[in-house]
Each structure stands twice: as structure tokens, then as C-alpha cells.
Design a protein around this motif. Structure first.
Motif, PDB file in Angstrom:
ATOM      1  N   GLY A   8       0.736  -1.152  -0.002  1.00  9.28           N
ATOM      2  CA  GLY A   8      -0.202  -0.045   0.017  1.00  9.28           C
ATOM      3  C   GLY A   8       0.782   1.200  -0.136  1.00  9.28           C
ATOM      4  N   THR A   9       1.855   1.385   0.880  1.00  3.57           N
ATOM      5  CA  THR A   9       2.624   2.464   0.844  1.00  3.57           C
ATOM      6  C   THR A   9       3.465   2.468  -0.289  1.00  3.57           C
ATOM      7  OG1 THR A   9       3.284   1.874   3.008  1.00  3.57           O
ATOM      8  CG2 THR A   9       4.768   3.306   2.208  1.00  3.57           C
ATOM      9  N   GLU A  10       4.048   1.463  -1.010  1.00  4.28           N
ATOM     10  CA  GLU A  10       4.594   1.652  -2.377  1.00  4.28           C
ATOM     11  C   GLU A  10       3.787   2.002  -3.322  1.00  4.28           C
ATOM     12  OE1 GLU A  10       6.490  -2.110  -3.449  1.00  4.28           O
ATOM     13  OE2 GLU A  10       7.654  -2.497  -1.549  1.00  4.28           O
ATOM     14  N   SER A  11       2.489   1.669  -3.397  1.00  3.64           N
ATOM     15  CA  SER A  11       1.495   1.826  -4.450  1.00  3.64           C
ATOM     16  C   SER A  11       1.142   3.426  -4.442  1.00  3.64           C
ATOM     17  CB  SER A  11       0.327   1.082  -4.213  1.00  3.64           C
ATOM     18  OG  SER A  11      -0.878   1.673  -5.217  1.00  3.64           O
ATOM     19  N   LYS A  12       1.225   4.075  -2.966  1.00  3.82           N
ATOM     20  CA  LYS A  12       0.679   5.467  -2.824  1.00  3.82           C
ATOM     21  C   LYS A  12       1.991   6.202  -3.294  1.00  3.82           C
ATOM     22  CE  LYS A  12      -2.210   7.225   0.569  1.00  3.82           C
ATOM     23  NZ  LYS A  12      -2.576   7.212   1.984  1.00  3.82           N
ATOM     24  N   LYS A  13       3.314   5.775  -2.884  1.00  2.85           N
ATOM     25  CA  LYS A  13       4.648   6.428  -3.616  1.00  2.85           C
ATOM     26  C   LYS A  13       4.652   6.473  -5.199  1.00  2.85           C
ATOM     27  CE  LYS A  13       9.510   6.407  -2.794  1.00  2.85           C
ATOM     28  NZ  LYS A  13       9.922   7.778  -2.806  1.00  2.85           N
ATOM     29  N   MET A  14       4.129   5.238  -5.384  1.00  2.00           N
ATOM     30  CA  MET A  14       4.324   5.203  -7.178  1.00  2.00           C
ATOM     31  C   MET A  14       3.171   6.182  -7.751  1.00  2.00           C
ATOM     32  SD  MET A  14       5.025   1.240  -8.008  1.00  2.00           S
ATOM     33  CE  MET A  14       4.451   1.464  -9.603  1.00  2.00           C
ATOM     34  N   SER A  15       2.018   6.284  -7.018  1.00  2.00           N
ATOM     35  CA  SER A  15       0.860   7.092  -7.707  1.00  2.00           C
ATOM     36  C   SER A  15       1.576   8.499  -7.461  1.00  2.00           C
ATOM     37  CB  SER A  15      -0.187   6.986  -6.927  1.00  2.00           C
ATOM     38  OG  SER A  15      -0.886   5.681  -6.865  1.00  2.00           O
ATOM     39  N   SER A  16       2.147   9.031  -6.276  1.00  2.00           N
ATOM     40  CA  SER A  16       2.462  10.385  -6.252  1.00  2.00           C
ATOM     41  C   SER A  16       3.621  10.579  -7.243  1.00  2.00           C
ATOM     42  CB  SER A  16       2.878  10.637  -4.870  1.00  2.00           C
ATOM     43  OG  SER A  16       4.164  10.064  -4.633  1.00  2.00           O
ATOM     44  N   GLU A  17       4.612   9.815  -7.336  1.00  2.00           N
ATOM     45  CA  GLU A  17       5.582   9.857  -8.500  1.00  2.00           C
ATOM     46  C   GLU A  17       5.121   9.987  -9.769  1.00  2.00           C
ATOM     47  OE1 GLU A  17       8.549   6.995  -7.840  1.00  2.00           O
ATOM     48  OE2 GLU A  17       9.234   7.799  -5.861  1.00  2.00           O
ATOM     49  N   LEU A  18       4.084   9.253 -10.095  1.00  2.00           N
ATOM     50  CA  LEU A  18       3.405   9.282 -11.392  1.00  2.00           C
ATOM     51  C   LEU A  18       2.744  10.538 -11.695  1.00  2.00           C
ATOM     52  CD1 LEU A  18       2.573   7.761 -14.073  1.00  2.00           C
ATOM     53  CD2 LEU A  18       0.512   7.059 -12.981  1.00  2.00           C
ATOM     54  N   PHE A  19       2.085  11.193 -10.609  1.00  2.00           N
ATOM     55  CA  PHE A  19       1.405  12.357 -10.644  1.00  2.00           C
ATOM     56  C   PHE A  19       2.387  13.552 -10.825  1.00  2.00           C
ATOM     57  CE2 PHE A  19      -0.158  16.055  -8.309  1.00  2.00           C
ATOM     58  CZ  PHE A  19      -1.097  16.757  -8.993  1.00  2.00           C
ATOM     59  N   THR A  20       3.442  13.484 -10.102  1.00  2.00           N
ATOM     60  CA  THR A  20       4.708  14.487 -10.142  1.00  2.00           C
ATOM     61  C   THR A  20       5.230  14.540 -11.580  1.00  2.00           C
ATOM     62  OG1 THR A  20       4.923  14.203  -7.896  1.00  2.00           O
ATOM     63  CG2 THR A  20       6.783  15.313  -9.261  1.00  2.00           C
ATOM     64  N   LEU A  21       5.518  13.362 -12.138  1.00  2.00           N
ATOM     65  CA  LEU A  21       6.097  13.183 -13.448  1.00  2.00           C
ATOM     66  C   LEU A  21       4.951  13.647 -14.405  1.00  2.00           C
ATOM     67  CD1 LEU A  21       7.944  10.001 -13.078  1.00  2.00           C
ATOM     68  CD2 LEU A  21       8.898  12.301 -13.257  1.00  2.00           C
ATOM     69  N   THR A  22       3.856  13.413 -14.281  1.00  2.00           N
ATOM     70  CA  THR A  22       2.809  13.734 -15.319  1.00  2.00           C
ATOM     71  C   THR A  22       2.541  15.165 -15.336  1.00  2.00           C
ATOM     72  OG1 THR A  22       1.331  11.480 -14.949  1.00  2.00           O
ATOM     73  CG2 THR A  22       0.201  13.416 -16.110  1.00  2.00           C
ATOM     74  N   TYR A  23       2.382  15.887 -13.961  1.00  2.00           N
ATOM     75  CA  TYR A  23       2.418  17.142 -13.973  1.00  2.00           C
ATOM     76  C   TYR A  23       3.733  17.820 -14.735  1.00  2.00           C
ATOM     77  CZ  TYR A  23       1.929  21.907 -12.221  1.00  2.00           C
ATOM     78  OH  TYR A  23       1.731  23.378 -12.085  1.00  2.00           O
ATOM     79  N   GLY A  24       4.818  17.467 -14.612  1.00  2.00           N
ATOM     80  CA  GLY A  24       6.023  17.868 -15.153  1.00  2.00           C
ATOM     81  C   GLY A  24       6.036  17.612 -16.494  1.00  2.00           C
ATOM     82  N   ALA A  25       5.307  16.822 -17.342  1.00  2.00           N
ATOM     83  CA  ALA A  25       5.072  16.738 -18.580  1.00  2.00           C
ATOM     84  C   ALA A  25       4.249  17.761 -19.132  1.00  2.00           C
ATOM     85  CB  ALA A  25       4.652  15.327 -18.974  1.00  2.00           C
TER      86      ALA A  25
END
Length: 180
Positions: A8-25
Motif C-alpha cells: 500500500g505504501t509503495e503503491s501510494k509512492k508510485m501514484s504520487s511519483e506518477l502524478f509528479t511526473l505527469t504534471y512535469g510533462a
């Protein structure tokens, strides 16, 4: 059981990283589409406003927060509930004006800027300006006209990221005569 909690923690971290990278794009694409940083800043604010107008319904449904009675209470809800719910951070509230109509949200950590370095050619870009638009749009939907702007940005070398919020006025409902 411990393994499942870890997932669950890893999934949340991946989701936030995906969000951050998507926002950057998204910001990168806006920089390519518009000629100058000021136009990109306006576009980010406009996009944030539109998100805020829609996000407030989700926030009110999920948070069970009642009506705020003053701007100080609104500030507490923004910092302690909204930012925590959507960005996983709790900014501090400081620098209240004597009249109580302005305050600052201080973010030690801005999750939108993880993995980001601003090139020198974009020194006037307000990378996280979307947040100001979200705040304006959401608060407008609960009858509060506010101004939100970045006054410090850790991405530009400041010690912290600071959003300055100013209450402009309460928006009155314009209901037809005889309706309440």
C-alpha cells in the motif's frame, strides 16, 4: 500482513511519483506551446481554477467538513485537511495580516517539484501556479473570492515555498426574487 501494508505504501509512492511526473510533462508541453513564461503561468492558473471548481465537490463529500465561519477557519481547513488529502502535506499557516484577511501557506515540501530543475531560460515560470488556481476556484464555489499567489519558491532557491492568500470578498448568491 506486513508485506501487504508495504504494498500500500509503495503503491501510494508510485501514484504520487506518477502524478509528479505527469504534471512535469504538462508544464513542459505548456512551455513548448506558449512563447513566454507569463503565458504559461496564466494557463497553469486557469487550469488550476477549473480543477478547483470541480474538486471542491469531492473535497466536501470526502472530508465531512462543515461551513467555515471565518477566514482563519478556512485557512485551517485548507492547510490541515485539503493539502493533506490531495498532496499528502500539511503546510503551516503564518504571517496573518492585522485585519485577518491575509495569510501565508508555507510548504517545506512541495510534492509537485520532486525531480524538477528549472532551466535558466524559464526563470519567471511559476512552476506550481496550478495550486493557486485550484485554491481560487475551490473557494469561489463556496462563496469566497480570494487572491492566491506565490511569493517564495524553493524551486527558485528560496528556503521554502510560500503561497500568499488574500480574502477579497464574500460572494453573495444571486437567487431569483422569492427563492431561498
Amino acid at each position: 500482513m506486513s508485506r501487504q501494508a508495504n504494498r500500500g505504501t509503495e503503491s501510494k509512492k508510485m501514484s504520487s511519483e506518477l502524478f509528479t511526473l505527469t504534471y512535469g510533462a504538462l508544464v513542459t508541453q505548456l512551455c513548448k506551446d506558449y512563447e513566454n513564461d507569463e503565458d504559461v503561468n496564466k494557463q497553469l492558473d486557469k487550469m488550476g481554477y477549473n480543477i478547483g471548481v470541480r474538486l471542491i465537490e469531492d473535497f466536501l463529500a470526502r472530508s465531512n467538513v462543515g461551513k467555515c465561519h471565518d477566514f482563519r477557519e478556512t485557512a485551517d481547513v485548507i492547510a490541515k485537511v485539503a493539502f493533506k488529502m490531495y498532496l499528502g502535506i500539511t503546510p503551516s499557516i503564518t504571517n496573518w495580516s492585522p485585519a485577518g484577511d491575509e495569510f501565508s501557506l508555507i510548504m517545506e515540501n512541495n510534492p509537485l517539484v520532486d525531480f524538477v530543475e528549472l532551466p535558466d531560460s524559464h526563470s519567471s515560470l511559476i512552476y506550481s501556479n496550478l495550486l493557486c488556481g485550484v485554491l481560487r476556484g475551490a473557494l469561489e464555489m463556496v462563496q469566497m473570492a480570494v487572491e492566491a499567489k506565490f511569493v517564495q519558491d524553493a524551486l527558485k532557491g528560496d528556503g521554502v515555498t510560500e503561497i500568499r492568500m488574500r480574502f477579497i470578498r464574500r460572494i453573495e448568491d444571486n437567487l431569483p426574487v422569492g427563492e431561498e
